[in-house]
Design an enzyme around this catalytic site. Structure first.
Site, mmCIF file in Angstrom:
data_model
loop_
_atom_site.group_PDB
_atom_site.id
_atom_site.type_symbol
_atom_site.label_atom_id
_atom_site.label_comp_id
_atom_site.label_asym_id
_atom_site.label_seq_id
_atom_site.Cartn_x
_atom_site.Cartn_y
_atom_site.Cartn_z
ATOM 1 N N HIS A 1 61.077 41.256 29.983
ATOM 2 C CA HIS A 1 60.151 40.208 30.440
ATOM 3 C C HIS A 1 58.733 40.791 30.391
ATOM 4 C CE1 HIS A 1 58.761 36.590 32.091
ATOM 5 N NE2 HIS A 1 59.296 36.612 33.301
ATOM 6 N N ASP B 1 63.566 41.973 42.603
ATOM 7 C CA ASP B 1 63.858 40.754 41.842
ATOM 8 C C ASP B 1 65.258 40.291 42.254
ATOM 9 O OD1 ASP B 1 63.880 38.692 39.974
ATOM 10 O OD2 ASP B 1 64.230 39.985 38.240
ATOM 11 N N ARG C 1 61.676 31.728 25.602
ATOM 12 C CA ARG C 1 62.501 32.247 26.708
ATOM 13 C C ARG C 1 63.950 32.031 26.297
ATOM 14 N NH1 ARG C 1 61.957 31.471 33.105
ATOM 15 N NH2 ARG C 1 60.517 33.163 32.625
ATOM 16 N N ARG D 1 49.949 35.907 35.969
ATOM 17 C CA ARG D 1 50.656 35.550 34.729
ATOM 18 C C ARG D 1 49.697 34.731 33.852
ATOM 19 N NH1 ARG D 1 56.165 35.132 34.480
ATOM 20 N NH2 ARG D 1 55.696 34.587 32.318
ATOM 21 N N CYS E 1 58.728 39.147 41.142
ATOM 22 C CA CYS E 1 58.289 38.282 40.032
ATOM 23 C C CYS E 1 58.461 36.802 40.340
ATOM 24 C CB CYS E 1 59.055 38.643 38.769
ATOM 25 S SG CYS E 1 60.837 38.513 38.974
ATOM 26 N N GLN F 1 55.692 39.191 32.280
ATOM 27 C CA GLN F 1 55.722 39.466 33.712
ATOM 28 C C GLN F 1 55.083 40.826 34.000
ATOM 29 O OE1 GLN F 1 56.969 37.369 36.241
ATOM 30 N NE2 GLN F 1 55.847 38.839 37.468
HETATM 31 N N1 CP Z 1 58.502 34.997 37.025
HETATM 32 C C1 CP Z 1 58.862 34.036 36.144
HETATM 33 O O1 CP Z 1 58.987 34.268 34.941
HETATM 34 O O2 CP Z 1 59.045 32.805 36.698
HETATM 35 P P1 CP Z 1 59.696 31.534 35.984
HETATM 36 O O3 CP Z 1 61.147 31.859 35.726
HETATM 37 O O4 CP Z 1 59.522 30.410 36.949
HETATM 38 O O5 CP Z 1 58.974 31.277 34.689
HETATM 39 N N1 NVA Z 2 65.549 38.602 36.381
HETATM 40 C C1 NVA Z 2 65.222 37.200 36.561
HETATM 41 C C2 NVA Z 2 63.762 36.989 36.359
HETATM 42 C C3 NVA Z 2 63.294 35.573 36.501
HETATM 43 C C4 NVA Z 2 61.834 35.415 36.219
HETATM 44 C C5 NVA Z 2 66.040 36.358 35.610
HETATM 45 O O1 NVA Z 2 66.202 36.769 34.453
HETATM 46 O O2 NVA Z 2 66.530 35.307 36.019
#
Ligand code: CP
Ligand code: NVA
Length: 304
Positions: A131, A222, A104, A290, A262, A134
């Site tokens: 993502h 989101d 990430r 997930r 999400c 997701q």
């Molecule tokens: N939806 C998602 O990726 O959640 P987190 O940021 O908690 O991993």
């Molecule tokens: N768009 C959000 C998604 C989190 C899972 C972010 O990048 O923070």
């Protein structure tokens, strides 16, 4: 040859269906008590995080445990990606220890670089641009609830962000129509939209949430401010005002429309608490899926 999941560009429709079908199969079997410990016994997955996480971290760790393998969490302060040594060296080192890397990151080029130098599969667990994990869990959720994907209309209300980009790619490959309503200047990546259209997919970019919601099978939203954009939070709160999934907007959608997010959610901003708790809300199914979608992915990428 190893296969990475950085985005869906180099994934075919049948490969995506293979992940979804494997995931659904593993989910069903686990519910009836089947033990999957043999699938990834002795395998290790490294989890690199430059940003916080609840779902991604826990679902990958629990998923590896359920498949008989092991996951190693490497948080922002552990390896100090981008500060302590080069991304190339991190990829080359980890490849000597583990069977897969999930990362990430902020810039998408970081997962690209990890994938270029790693000899093991690299999975994007969210970058500033995409993502994909997701979107896999989301497609599994829609498929379960609607019994099909092809021909459905997914309306995304809000920011043309990483989640939106991956939903566009997944929708294009799996036959959903995609609409987004966003403030001008907050559109999804032009290249992603163009590529989806090249595949023959219907992608509409709108600026009116009502227009996007009308008759939709899925209302998805989101956060207005993604991780890494905190300095813009106040500006974004102004720009996105009105881009909210609430009970009024839901009235315009298909009567059985799913409400999706999400998570994490900021109730009262992009979604109201009431909308997130309607019987047609799938937000916690998404979170659960997930786990199942990533287990399907891991079984295919690391189990061969
Ligand atoms: N939806 C998602 O990726 O959640 P987190 O940021 O908690 O991993
Ligand atoms: N768009 C959000 C998604 C989190 C899972 C972010 O990048 O923070």
């Amino acid at each position: 040859m190893k296969k990475d999941l950085l985005h869906f560009q180099n994934w075919t429709t049948s490969e995506l269906w293979e992940i979804l079908e494997t995931s659904a199969h593993l989910k069903r079997e686990r519910r009836s008590g089947v033990d999957h410990q043999g699938l990834l016994r002795g395998r290790t997955l490294a989890l690199i995080f430059q940003k916080p996480s609840l779902r991604t971290r826990v679902s990958f760790e629990a998923g590896m445990t359920q498949l008989g393998g092991h996951a190693i969490y490497l948080g922002p302060d552990d390896i100090k990606l981008g500060q302590r040594e080069t991304t190339e060296d991190i990829a080359l080192n980890l490849s000597r220890y583990v069977d897969g890397i999930m990362a990430r990151v902020f810039g998408h080029e970081i997962v690209e670089e990890l994938a270029r130098y790693a000899s093991v599969p690299v999975i994007n667990g969210l970058s500033d641009s995409f993502h994909p994990c997701q979107a896999l869990g989301d497609m599994l959720t829609i498929w379960e609830r609607k019994r099909r994907l092809e021909g459905l209309t997914l309306a995304f209300i809000g920011d043309g962000n990483n989640v939106a980009n991956s939903l566009i790619e997944a929708s294009a490959k799996l036959g959903l129509r995609f609409r987004i309503a966003c403030p001008p200047g907050r559109e999804p990546l032009a290249q992603v939209v163009a590529e989806a259209r090249t595949l023959g997919a219907e992608v509409q970019i709108l600026h009116d949430p009502k227009e996007a919601a009308r008759g939709a099978d899925v209302l998805y939203t989101d956060v207005w401010t993604s991780m890494g954009q905190e300095a813009e939070a106040q500006l974004r709160r102004q720009q996105f005002r009105g881009f909210q999934v609430n009970l009024d907007l839901l009235q315009l959608a298909h009567p059985q429309a799913l409400v999706m997010h999400c998570l994490p959610a900021h109730y009262g901003e992009e979604i109201t608490y009431e909308a997130a708790r309607t019987p047609n809300s799938a937000i916690f199914d998404q979170a659960e899926n997930r786990l199942h979608a990533q287990k399907g992915l891991l079984a295919l990428l690391l189990g061969r």
